[in-house]
Structures are given as structure tokens and as C-alpha cells.
Design a protein around this motif. Structure first.
Motif, PDB file in Angstrom:
ATOM      1  N   PHE A   1      33.535  32.176  -1.527  1.00  0.00           N
ATOM      2  CA  PHE A   1      34.520  31.108  -1.672  1.00  0.00           C
ATOM      3  C   PHE A   1      34.808  30.911  -3.149  1.00  0.00           C
ATOM      4  O   PHE A   1      34.062  31.358  -4.016  1.00  0.00           O
ATOM      5  N   THR A   2      35.887  30.219  -3.408  1.00  0.00           N
ATOM      6  CA  THR A   2      36.251  29.823  -4.759  1.00  0.00           C
ATOM      7  C   THR A   2      36.707  28.380  -4.729  1.00  0.00           C
ATOM      8  O   THR A   2      37.513  28.005  -3.882  1.00  0.00           O
ATOM      9  N   VAL A   3      36.179  27.584  -5.640  1.00  0.00           N
ATOM     10  CA  VAL A   3      36.633  26.200  -5.819  1.00  0.00           C
ATOM     11  C   VAL A   3      37.469  26.190  -7.095  1.00  0.00           C
ATOM     12  O   VAL A   3      37.018  26.658  -8.136  1.00  0.00           O
ATOM     13  N   THR A   4      38.683  25.676  -6.988  1.00  0.00           N
ATOM     14  CA  THR A   4      39.617  25.679  -8.105  1.00  0.00           C
ATOM     15  C   THR A   4      40.048  24.256  -8.437  1.00  0.00           C
ATOM     16  O   THR A   4      40.370  23.487  -7.538  1.00  0.00           O
ATOM     17  N   ALA A   5      40.053  23.930  -9.717  1.00  0.00           N
ATOM     18  CA  ALA A   5      40.558  22.637 -10.189  1.00  0.00           C
ATOM     19  C   ALA A   5      41.708  22.906 -11.151  1.00  0.00           C
ATOM     20  O   ALA A   5      41.504  23.448 -12.240  1.00  0.00           O
ATOM     21  N   THR A   6      42.901  22.549 -10.734  1.00  0.00           N
ATOM     22  CA  THR A   6      44.096  22.766 -11.538  1.00  0.00           C
ATOM     23  C   THR A   6      44.498  21.448 -12.185  1.00  0.00           C
ATOM     24  O   THR A   6      44.684  20.449 -11.487  1.00  0.00           O
ATOM     25  N   PRO A   7      44.635  21.417 -13.507  1.00  0.00           N
ATOM     26  CA  PRO A   7      45.010  20.161 -14.168  1.00  0.00           C
ATOM     27  C   PRO A   7      46.419  19.719 -13.784  1.00  0.00           C
ATOM     28  O   PRO A   7      47.316  20.552 -13.609  1.00  0.00           O
TER      29      PRO A   7
ATOM     30  N   THR B   1      43.023  25.920 -15.856  1.00  0.00           N
ATOM     31  CA  THR B   1      42.461  25.874 -14.513  1.00  0.00           C
ATOM     32  C   THR B   1      41.000  26.308 -14.525  1.00  0.00           C
ATOM     33  O   THR B   1      40.655  27.338 -15.089  1.00  0.00           O
ATOM     34  N   LEU B   2      40.160  25.522 -13.870  1.00  0.00           N
ATOM     35  CA  LEU B   2      38.729  25.802 -13.794  1.00  0.00           C
ATOM     36  C   LEU B   2      38.393  26.353 -12.412  1.00  0.00           C
ATOM     37  O   LEU B   2      38.943  25.893 -11.413  1.00  0.00           O
ATOM     38  N   THR B   3      37.482  27.335 -12.352  1.00  0.00           N
ATOM     39  CA  THR B   3      37.057  27.883 -11.068  1.00  0.00           C
ATOM     40  C   THR B   3      35.554  28.107 -11.062  1.00  0.00           C
ATOM     41  O   THR B   3      34.937  28.327 -12.109  1.00  0.00           O
ATOM     42  N   VAL B   4      34.991  28.031  -9.870  1.00  0.00           N
ATOM     43  CA  VAL B   4      33.588  28.372  -9.650  1.00  0.00           C
ATOM     44  C   VAL B   4      33.534  29.065  -8.287  1.00  0.00           C
ATOM     45  O   VAL B   4      34.261  28.696  -7.364  1.00  0.00           O
ATOM     46  N   ASP B   5      32.704  30.105  -8.164  1.00  0.00           N
ATOM     47  CA  ASP B   5      32.614  30.830  -6.900  1.00  0.00           C
ATOM     48  C   ASP B   5      31.232  30.697  -6.280  1.00  0.00           C
ATOM     49  O   ASP B   5      30.374  29.983  -6.799  1.00  0.00           O
ATOM     50  N   GLN B   6      31.008  31.417  -5.184  1.00  0.00           N
ATOM     51  CA  GLN B   6      29.758  31.306  -4.438  1.00  0.00           C
ATOM     52  C   GLN B   6      28.550  31.757  -5.240  1.00  0.00           C
ATOM     53  O   GLN B   6      27.431  31.318  -4.995  1.00  0.00           O
ATOM     54  N   ALA B   7      28.751  32.608  -6.224  1.00  0.00           N
ATOM     55  CA  ALA B   7      27.645  33.083  -7.059  1.00  0.00           C
ATOM     56  C   ALA B   7      27.367  32.139  -8.233  1.00  0.00           C
ATOM     57  O   ALA B   7      26.449  32.374  -9.002  1.00  0.00           O
ATOM     58  N   GLY B   8      28.184  31.104  -8.371  1.00  0.00           N
ATOM     59  CA  GLY B   8      28.006  30.167  -9.484  1.00  0.00           C
ATOM     60  C   GLY B   8      28.715  30.603 -10.747  1.00  0.00           C
ATOM     61  O   GLY B   8      28.494  30.028 -11.805  1.00  0.00           O
TER      62      GLY B   8
END
Length: 135
Positions: free
Chosen positions: A97-103, A116-123
Motif C-alpha cells: 500500500f501507499t499512503v499519500t499526503a498532498t498539500p 507530496t509526502l508518501t509512505v509505503d508498507q515497508a516504511g
């Protein structure tokens, strides 16, 4: 002889000039602090969503397709500044998965260094901007 009390125009103008100089220095620093604070709030929520995704994987044997499935919404201090979304990786690849935060709004124009900030399942944490201290 009567002593005059009060301020002269020169004294008043010097005081106004000093206040203006201090404000010119303090305001950009304050805005920078607000931008970093908003980014830190979004990053904290993104890590919370990442944890929710991991727990959802244990129960459903798949990652959740969106935030509604995880039964969460962006907190009040994140929602006005970032649009946060999550999505699973394509089915052809390994589960992830990917979690995305778009300003959005003022954060979009003020935080161009990180974007834009992102974090995935591996951290793995990434930012679309050129800033080096985004996470």
C-alpha cells in the motif's frame, strides 16, 4: 519652568521603525514554523494510517483500498492542509500500500520544498520536493 511630558514625533517614528523591523524578521520565521508543524501533523497521521493498514492486513489478508474501509478520517489539524489517501499496490505485484499526503490550500504554496509526502508498507518515506528534511 514647566516640564513637557509625552512623546515627540521622532521618538514615535523610531519606535514604529523598530517594531516594523522586528515584524519583518519574525513573520517569515513564524510562517516557517506553521508549515513544519502542519507537515509533522500530516506525517503523524500517515504513520497512524500505515499502522491501521498493517492491522487490517492481519484481519482481511489484504490491504484496505481507502480510508473509509479503515474507518478513519483525517484529523481537524490535518484536513485543512493535506489531502490524505491510501491505495493498495496493483494486484500483479506483491501486496502493499501507499499512503499519500498532498498539500492543499496555503500549505501547497508555502511548502514547495517538500511537496507530496508518501509512505509505503515497508516504511519507505519519500517527498516529491527537493527538500532534505521533509520527514
Amino acid at each position: 519652568m514647566k516640564k513637557n511630558t509625552g512623546f515627540t514625533l521622532i521618538e514615535l517614528m523610531i519606535t514604529v521603525a523598530i517594531v516594523a523591523i522586528l515584524a519583518a524578521i519574525a513573520y517569515p520565521s513564524y510562517i516557517s514554523y506553521i508549515v513544519r508543524s502542519n507537515r509533522a501533523a500530516a506525517e503523524g497521521y500517515m504513520l497512524e494510517v500505515s499502522g491501521l493498514q498493517q492491522r487490517y492486513l492481519l484481519d482481511a489478508r489484504a490491504y484496505a483500498p481507502d480510508l473509509t474501509t479503515l474507518n478513519t478520517t483525517a484529523p481537524a489539524n490535518v484536513a485543512p492542509n493535506y489531502a490524505v489517501a491510501t491505495a493498495p499496490s496493483p494486484a500483479a505485484s506483491a501486496p502493499g500500500f501507499t499512503v499519500t499526503a498532498t498539500p492543499i490550500n496555503a500549505q501547497l504554496t508555502r511548502d514547495t520544498a517538500c511537496g507530496t509526502l508518501t509512505v509505503d508498507q515497508a516504511g519507505t518515506k519519500t517527498a516529491s520536493g527537493t527538500g532534505s528534511k521533509c520527514w
